[in-house]
Design a protein around this motif. Structure first.
Motif, PDB file in Angstrom:
ATOM      1  N   LEU A 119     -10.504 -12.144  -1.351  1.00  0.00           N
ATOM      2  CA  LEU A 119     -10.436 -13.484  -2.034  1.00  0.00           C
ATOM      3  C   LEU A 119      -9.006 -14.148  -2.775  1.00  0.00           C
ATOM      4  N   LEU A 120      -8.220 -13.160  -2.556  1.00  0.00           N
ATOM      5  CA  LEU A 120      -6.468 -14.053  -2.468  1.00  0.00           C
ATOM      6  C   LEU A 120      -6.363 -14.646  -2.065  1.00  0.00           C
ATOM      7  N   VAL A 121      -6.387 -13.388  -0.516  1.00  0.00           N
ATOM      8  CA  VAL A 121      -5.490 -13.826   0.713  1.00  0.00           C
ATOM      9  C   VAL A 121      -5.330 -15.101   1.048  1.00  0.00           C
ATOM     10  N   PRO A 122      -7.041 -15.562   1.125  1.00  0.00           N
ATOM     11  CA  PRO A 122      -6.658 -16.720   2.723  1.00  0.00           C
ATOM     12  C   PRO A 122      -6.508 -17.771   1.275  1.00  0.00           C
ATOM     13  N   GLU A 123      -6.397 -17.427   0.715  1.00  0.00           N
ATOM     14  CA  GLU A 123      -6.167 -19.735  -0.785  1.00  0.00           C
ATOM     15  C   GLU A 123      -3.995 -18.965  -0.181  1.00  0.00           C
ATOM     16  N   TRP A 124      -3.721 -17.778  -0.081  1.00  0.00           N
ATOM     17  CA  TRP A 124      -2.276 -17.332  -0.294  1.00  0.00           C
ATOM     18  C   TRP A 124      -1.692 -17.992   1.204  1.00  0.00           C
ATOM     19  N   LEU A 125      -2.594 -17.774   2.488  1.00  0.00           N
ATOM     20  CA  LEU A 125      -2.165 -17.901   3.207  1.00  0.00           C
ATOM     21  C   LEU A 125      -1.543 -19.149   3.598  1.00  0.00           C
ATOM     22  N   GLU A 126      -3.072 -20.427   3.044  1.00  0.00           N
ATOM     23  CA  GLU A 126      -3.177 -21.847   3.305  1.00  0.00           C
ATOM     24  C   GLU A 126      -1.854 -21.995   2.805  1.00  0.00           C
ATOM     25  N   ARG A 127      -1.718 -21.706   1.432  1.00  0.00           N
ATOM     26  CA  ARG A 127       0.044 -22.335   0.532  1.00  0.00           C
ATOM     27  C   ARG A 127       1.331 -21.707   0.757  1.00  0.00           C
ATOM     28  N   GLY A 128       1.146 -20.280   1.916  1.00  0.00           N
ATOM     29  CA  GLY A 128       2.822 -20.130   2.689  1.00  0.00           C
ATOM     30  C   GLY A 128       2.646 -19.093   1.543  1.00  0.00           C
ATOM     31  N   ARG A 129       2.215 -18.115  -0.040  1.00  0.00           N
ATOM     32  CA  ARG A 129       2.856 -18.028  -0.483  1.00  0.00           C
ATOM     33  C   ARG A 129       1.989 -17.047  -1.657  1.00  0.00           C
ATOM     34  N   GLY A 130       2.361 -15.884  -2.273  1.00  0.00           N
ATOM     35  CA  GLY A 130       1.491 -15.170  -2.809  1.00  0.00           C
ATOM     36  C   GLY A 130       2.104 -13.278  -3.115  1.00  0.00           C
ATOM     37  N   THR A 131       1.789 -13.232  -3.679  1.00  0.00           N
ATOM     38  CA  THR A 131       2.457 -11.450  -4.325  1.00  0.00           C
ATOM     39  C   THR A 131       0.991 -10.430  -4.433  1.00  0.00           C
ATOM     40  N   PHE A 132       0.495  -9.321  -4.452  1.00  0.00           N
ATOM     41  CA  PHE A 132       0.276  -7.923  -4.652  1.00  0.00           C
ATOM     42  C   PHE A 132       0.635  -7.247  -5.223  1.00  0.00           C
ATOM     43  N   VAL A 133      -0.317  -6.369  -6.034  1.00  0.00           N
ATOM     44  CA  VAL A 133       0.943  -5.332  -6.595  1.00  0.00           C
ATOM     45  C   VAL A 133       0.035  -4.769  -6.679  1.00  0.00           C
ATOM     46  N   ALA A 134       0.375  -3.163  -6.273  1.00  0.00           N
ATOM     47  CA  ALA A 134      -0.382  -2.267  -6.184  1.00  0.00           C
ATOM     48  C   ALA A 134       0.400  -0.998  -6.575  1.00  0.00           C
ATOM     49  N   THR A 135      -0.619  -0.667  -8.193  1.00  0.00           N
ATOM     50  CA  THR A 135       0.413   0.292  -8.537  1.00  0.00           C
ATOM     51  C   THR A 135      -0.526   1.741  -7.758  1.00  0.00           C
ATOM     52  N   VAL A 136       0.706   2.483  -7.651  1.00  0.00           N
ATOM     53  CA  VAL A 136      -0.589   3.405  -6.428  1.00  0.00           C
ATOM     54  C   VAL A 136       0.117   4.485  -7.453  1.00  0.00           C
ATOM     55  N   SER A 137       1.165   5.679  -6.764  1.00  0.00           N
ATOM     56  CA  SER A 137       1.935   6.901  -7.834  1.00  0.00           C
ATOM     57  C   SER A 137       2.229   7.635  -6.852  1.00  0.00           C
ATOM     58  N   ALA A 138       3.382   8.571  -7.170  1.00  0.00           N
ATOM     59  CA  ALA A 138       4.339   9.308  -6.584  1.00  0.00           C
ATOM     60  C   ALA A 138       3.259   9.746  -5.726  1.00  0.00           C
ATOM     61  N   ALA A 139       2.083   9.984  -6.192  1.00  0.00           N
ATOM     62  CA  ALA A 139       0.851  11.275  -5.837  1.00  0.00           C
ATOM     63  C   ALA A 139       0.425  10.290  -4.555  1.00  0.00           C
ATOM     64  N   GLY A 140       0.728   8.903  -3.842  1.00  0.00           N
ATOM     65  CA  GLY A 140       0.234   8.411  -2.941  1.00  0.00           C
ATOM     66  C   GLY A 140       1.351   8.799  -1.841  1.00  0.00           C
ATOM     67  N   LEU A 141       2.575   8.682  -1.885  1.00  0.00           N
ATOM     68  CA  LEU A 141       3.831   9.282  -1.664  1.00  0.00           C
ATOM     69  C   LEU A 141       3.275  10.576  -0.504  1.00  0.00           C
ATOM     70  N   LEU A 142       2.992  11.034  -1.890  1.00  0.00           N
ATOM     71  CA  LEU A 142       3.515  13.223  -1.565  1.00  0.00           C
ATOM     72  C   LEU A 142       2.031  13.823  -1.720  1.00  0.00           C
ATOM     73  N   SER A 143       1.415  14.097  -2.884  1.00  0.00           N
ATOM     74  CA  SER A 143       0.137  14.932  -3.596  1.00  0.00           C
ATOM     75  C   SER A 143       0.416  15.257  -4.024  1.00  0.00           C
ATOM     76  N   ILE A 144      -0.931  15.617  -4.977  1.00  0.00           N
ATOM     77  CA  ILE A 144      -0.837  16.086  -6.406  1.00  0.00           C
ATOM     78  C   ILE A 144      -1.625  17.301  -6.267  1.00  0.00           C
ATOM     79  N   PRO A 145      -1.372  18.999  -6.691  1.00  0.00           N
ATOM     80  CA  PRO A 145      -2.070  19.494  -7.099  1.00  0.00           C
ATOM     81  C   PRO A 145      -3.420  19.514  -7.638  1.00  0.00           C
ATOM     82  N   GLY A 146      -4.807  20.059  -7.384  1.00  0.00           N
ATOM     83  CA  GLY A 146      -5.597  20.341  -8.333  1.00  0.00           C
ATOM     84  C   GLY A 146      -6.128  18.754  -8.836  1.00  0.00           C
ATOM     85  N   ALA A 147      -6.121  17.822  -8.094  1.00  0.00           N
ATOM     86  CA  ALA A 147      -6.755  16.421  -8.174  1.00  0.00           C
ATOM     87  C   ALA A 147      -7.175  15.936  -7.289  1.00  0.00           C
ATOM     88  N   ALA A 148      -7.855  16.468  -5.887  1.00  0.00           N
ATOM     89  CA  ALA A 148      -8.850  16.077  -4.933  1.00  0.00           C
ATOM     90  C   ALA A 148      -8.947  14.658  -4.870  1.00  0.00           C
TER      91      ALA A 148
END
Length: 263
Positions: A119-148
């Motif tokens: 919903l947001l990217v088309p508007e941002w491309l038209e305007r030439g500006r926009g920021t998307f922040v994803a709260t991920v986790s170190a688990a997204g870079l590494l992983s974590i045991p026991g929590a598939a």
């Protein structure tokens, strides 16, 4: 490069407490107009009232919920210039955990990001500006045991953020992936003895994560690492995956089961 947030429209999901509330506070302090979203309506309204922000409670993961949030936020803010996909769930268990745990994890931790971007990217491309922040986790870079479900969907959230950046980064869309280890939030306290053993040592406050995000926005950095040592671990994993996996197996064997929620 410095990011001027004065008067900018910002949406933060999962902002009733924890990291999301800290983001909202930091953006308000920087002069932004902020929409506080949370599935917990009372928490969203309380946080917004305290900050002088706008409360838009609701489900930020379903297709209809994301559409309603974006529409309501545009009504309040005019333009959405920064969207923080912060809402997340932590589900533990192995591959055998029930389908609902996988479905909830996939929808909240991944598809919420996809649906908002749609919903947001088309508007941002038209305007030439926009920021998307994803709260991920170190688990997204590494992983974590026991929590598939958590580990797998956080990897996917990071992959989607990378894809957004590589596809639209030269067209005015800036993307930031926030990957902390332990943060002193309800999610940490509810992660069970194994989760706390992994994440509580060296845990930071939510305000520290928000500070690091705003610094990364100023610097134009994709990866936000409130725990800098994660970069070394990530590099070690890439350099010698077998050694890294052997170490993770030893870690998993030494820990009790992770007891993140499974509902």
């Amino acid at each position: 490069m410095s990011t001027d947030l004065t008067g900018r429209g910002v949406v933060v999901t999962g902002a009733g407490r924890g990291i999301g509330a800290a983001y909202a506070k930091a953006f308000v302090a920087a002069g932004a107009k902020v929409v506080v979203n949370d599935l917990d309506a009372a928490a969203a309204e309380s946080a917004a009232r305290e900050l002088g922000a706008f409360a838009v409670p609701g489900d930020a993961s379903s297709e209809a919920g994301v559409a309603a949030l974006v529409a309501a936020a545009r009504d309040q803010l005019g333009e959405i210039e920064v969207f923080c996909a912060n809402a997340g769930v932590a589900r533990g268990g192995t591959e055998a955990v029930d389908e609902r745990a996988w479905d909830v994890s996939w929808n909240v931790n991944v598809m919420a990001h996809v649906r908002a971007s749609r919903l947001l990217v088309p508007e941002w491309l038209e305007r030439g500006r926009g920021t998307f922040v994803a709260t991920v986790s170190a688990a997204g870079l590494l992983s974590i045991p026991g929590a598939a479900p958590y580990a797998v969907t956080k990897h996917a959230a990071l992959a989607f953020a990378e894809w957004l950046s590589m596809t639209y980064g030269d067209k005015g869309v800036r993307v930031h992936a926030v990957c902390p280890q332990g943060v002193r939030t309800d999610m940490l306290w509810g992660s069970g003895s194994a989760g706390r053993a992994l994440m509580e040592p060296g845990a930071v406050d939510p305000d520290d994560v928000a500070r690091d995000l705003l610094a990364a926005m100023d610097d134009g950095r994709f990866l936000v690492l409130p725990h800098p040592e994660v970069a070394e671990m990530y590099a070690g994993r890439a350099a010698d995956p077998d050694r890294w996996l052997a170490g993770m197996r030893r870690m998993a064997a030494a820990l009790p089961a992770v007891t993140m929620g499974t509902d």
